[in-house]
Design a protein around this motif. Structure first.
Motif, mmCIF file in Angstrom:
data_model
loop_
_atom_site.group_PDB
_atom_site.id
_atom_site.type_symbol
_atom_site.label_atom_id
_atom_site.label_comp_id
_atom_site.label_asym_id
_atom_site.label_seq_id
_atom_site.Cartn_x
_atom_site.Cartn_y
_atom_site.Cartn_z
ATOM 1 N N UNK A 24 -25.653 36.605 -27.451
ATOM 2 C CA UNK A 24 -24.586 37.811 -26.801
ATOM 3 C C UNK A 24 -23.185 37.052 -26.313
ATOM 4 N N UNK A 25 -23.178 36.147 -25.590
ATOM 5 C CA UNK A 25 -21.932 35.813 -25.199
ATOM 6 C C UNK A 25 -21.200 35.234 -26.556
ATOM 7 N N UNK A 26 -21.736 34.406 -27.486
ATOM 8 C CA UNK A 26 -20.977 33.934 -28.423
ATOM 9 C C UNK A 26 -20.538 34.816 -29.658
ATOM 10 N N UNK A 27 -21.554 35.864 -29.932
ATOM 11 C CA UNK A 27 -21.337 36.786 -31.158
ATOM 12 C C UNK A 27 -21.052 38.234 -30.860
ATOM 13 N N UNK A 28 -21.547 38.758 -29.669
ATOM 14 C CA UNK A 28 -21.103 40.116 -29.385
ATOM 15 C C UNK A 28 -19.742 40.616 -29.357
ATOM 16 N N UNK A 29 -18.531 39.930 -29.261
ATOM 17 C CA UNK A 29 -17.271 40.421 -29.380
ATOM 18 C C UNK A 29 -16.693 40.027 -30.649
ATOM 19 N N UNK A 30 -17.431 39.376 -31.465
ATOM 20 C CA UNK A 30 -16.554 38.971 -32.739
ATOM 21 C C UNK A 30 -16.372 40.052 -33.596
ATOM 22 N N UNK A 31 -15.266 39.914 -34.062
ATOM 23 C CA UNK A 31 -14.720 41.106 -35.110
ATOM 24 C C UNK A 31 -14.130 40.795 -36.421
ATOM 25 N N UNK A 32 -13.895 41.765 -37.327
ATOM 26 C CA UNK A 32 -13.236 41.140 -38.704
ATOM 27 C C UNK A 32 -14.359 40.627 -39.408
ATOM 28 N N UNK A 33 -14.208 39.734 -40.611
ATOM 29 C CA UNK A 33 -15.119 39.365 -41.637
ATOM 30 C C UNK A 33 -15.829 38.264 -41.121
ATOM 31 N N UNK A 34 -16.949 38.174 -40.950
ATOM 32 C CA UNK A 34 -17.813 36.850 -40.313
ATOM 33 C C UNK A 34 -18.613 36.315 -41.487
ATOM 34 N N UNK A 35 -18.591 35.021 -41.340
ATOM 35 C CA UNK A 35 -19.745 34.194 -42.297
ATOM 36 C C UNK A 35 -20.575 33.386 -41.472
ATOM 37 N N UNK A 36 -21.864 33.542 -41.645
ATOM 38 C CA UNK A 36 -22.755 32.742 -41.004
ATOM 39 C C UNK A 36 -23.316 31.709 -41.751
ATOM 40 N N UNK A 37 -23.008 30.376 -41.894
ATOM 41 C CA UNK A 37 -23.744 29.503 -42.473
ATOM 42 C C UNK A 37 -24.846 28.950 -41.976
ATOM 43 N N UNK A 90 -11.436 30.745 -37.160
ATOM 44 C CA UNK A 90 -12.320 29.975 -36.349
ATOM 45 C C UNK A 90 -13.567 29.745 -36.839
ATOM 46 N N UNK A 91 -14.008 28.389 -36.310
ATOM 47 C CA UNK A 91 -15.581 28.125 -36.667
ATOM 48 C C UNK A 91 -16.207 28.069 -35.169
ATOM 49 N N UNK A 92 -17.050 29.069 -35.042
ATOM 50 C CA UNK A 92 -17.914 29.122 -33.643
ATOM 51 C C UNK A 92 -19.201 28.471 -34.063
ATOM 52 N N UNK A 93 -19.550 27.396 -33.068
ATOM 53 C CA UNK A 93 -20.722 26.533 -33.400
ATOM 54 C C UNK A 93 -21.710 26.612 -32.025
ATOM 55 N N UNK A 94 -22.913 26.230 -32.062
ATOM 56 C CA UNK A 94 -23.801 25.766 -31.200
ATOM 57 C C UNK A 94 -24.868 24.756 -31.993
ATOM 58 N N UNK A 95 -24.518 23.782 -31.578
ATOM 59 C CA UNK A 95 -25.208 22.692 -32.056
ATOM 60 C C UNK A 95 -25.599 21.480 -31.329
ATOM 61 N N UNK A 96 -26.689 20.843 -31.619
ATOM 62 C CA UNK A 96 -27.272 19.659 -30.797
ATOM 63 C C UNK A 96 -26.633 18.243 -31.373
ATOM 64 N N UNK A 97 -26.237 17.539 -30.877
ATOM 65 C CA UNK A 97 -25.453 16.272 -31.196
ATOM 66 C C UNK A 97 -26.212 14.876 -30.695
ATOM 67 N N UNK A 98 -25.764 14.033 -31.253
ATOM 68 C CA UNK A 98 -26.482 12.461 -30.646
ATOM 69 C C UNK A 98 -25.849 12.504 -29.159
ATOM 70 N N UNK A 99 -26.999 12.109 -28.342
ATOM 71 C CA UNK A 99 -26.625 11.917 -27.100
ATOM 72 C C UNK A 99 -26.076 10.356 -26.717
#
Length: 229
Positions: free
Chosen positions: A46-59, A148-157
């Motif tokens: 909800x926080x990340x995507x709820x207010x996104x507008x325009x043309x959106x691509x999810x990869x 913009x690229x909006x991301x939520x990803x796990x990374x090397x610690x």
């Protein structure tokens, strides 16, 4: 609502996606993550995507867990290469409040025109792509100027956990559909010419060594001299 465009399958590009373990992982992924989804996944989406507008691509749209949260987007294209995930994605896309175009393709070769999207979304997918620089270049190509690229990803610690991730990475790739436990995403984004802002470092509990920490952030392509010509 949904429409579908198909490209070449990615079984040859990332065979782990279509292996027995990969299909098992995809089939039961939502069930395995149900507790985390209830506790922090839904509020985060909800926080990340709820207010996104325009043309959106999810990869790497996976089973379509993000799809219901793009209600304010003008349009949504959802790209996913794994057959088991695609099956679930199409069901969710058909129930979405906006029209969703589902595309069977891989991140390294998006069958989409240049300068098309205001936002590209990646959640827990860049860990699985085989050629990360190629995928980031493709995302840059399809973004509009100022996109913009909006991301939520796990990374090397860092530290000892990162060393453990290095050891576990080959086994985890085979067990988890090609997921890389030790992916160095931030350095890859910088190398690909993005300006990166990390909004939050997430370490949910229970914490597993194969996928911690998570980063929530945005990345904007830098303006290169060639872009100004």
């Amino acid at each position: 609502m949904t429409s579908t465009a198909d490209s070449t399958s990615t079984a040859d590009t990332n065979p782990q996606l279509e292996s027995r373990s990969g299909k098992f992982f995809a089939r039961y992924y939502d069930a395995m993550t149900a507790r985390a989804e209830e506790k922090w996944g839904r509020p985060l989406r909800t926080l990340m995507f709820g207010e996104l507008t325009g043309a959106v691509l999810e990869v790497g749209a996976g089973s379509g867990a993000n799809v219901p949260y793009f209600a304010k987007a003008d349009s949504l294209v959802a790209v996913e290469p794994a057959s088991e995930m695609l099956r679930q994605l199409r069901v969710r896309a058909a129930e979405a409040p906006i029209e969703v175009e589902v595309v069977d393709a891989w991140a390294e070769s998006l069958p989409l025109p240049d300068d098309t999207f205001d936002t590209v979304v990646c959640t827990l997918v860049l860990c699985t792509v085989v050629d990360l620089p190629a995928a980031l270049a493709e995302i840059r190509r399809v973004l509009k100027a100022g996109g913009q690229l909006v991301f939520f990803e796990h990374v090397r610690s860092p530290g000892a956990v990162g060393l453990l991730q290095d050891v576990l990475a080959p086994l985890w790739r085979r067990a988890a559909g090609g997921c890389n436990a030790n992916r160095r995403l931030l350095s890859a984004l910088y190398d690909a010419g993005y300006q990166v802002r990390v909004h939050e470092v997430v370490r949910p509990w229970p914490r597993y060594p194969t996928n911690t920490p998570y980063l929530r952030g945005t990345a904007v392509p830098s303006v290169l001299p060639a872009d100004r010509d």
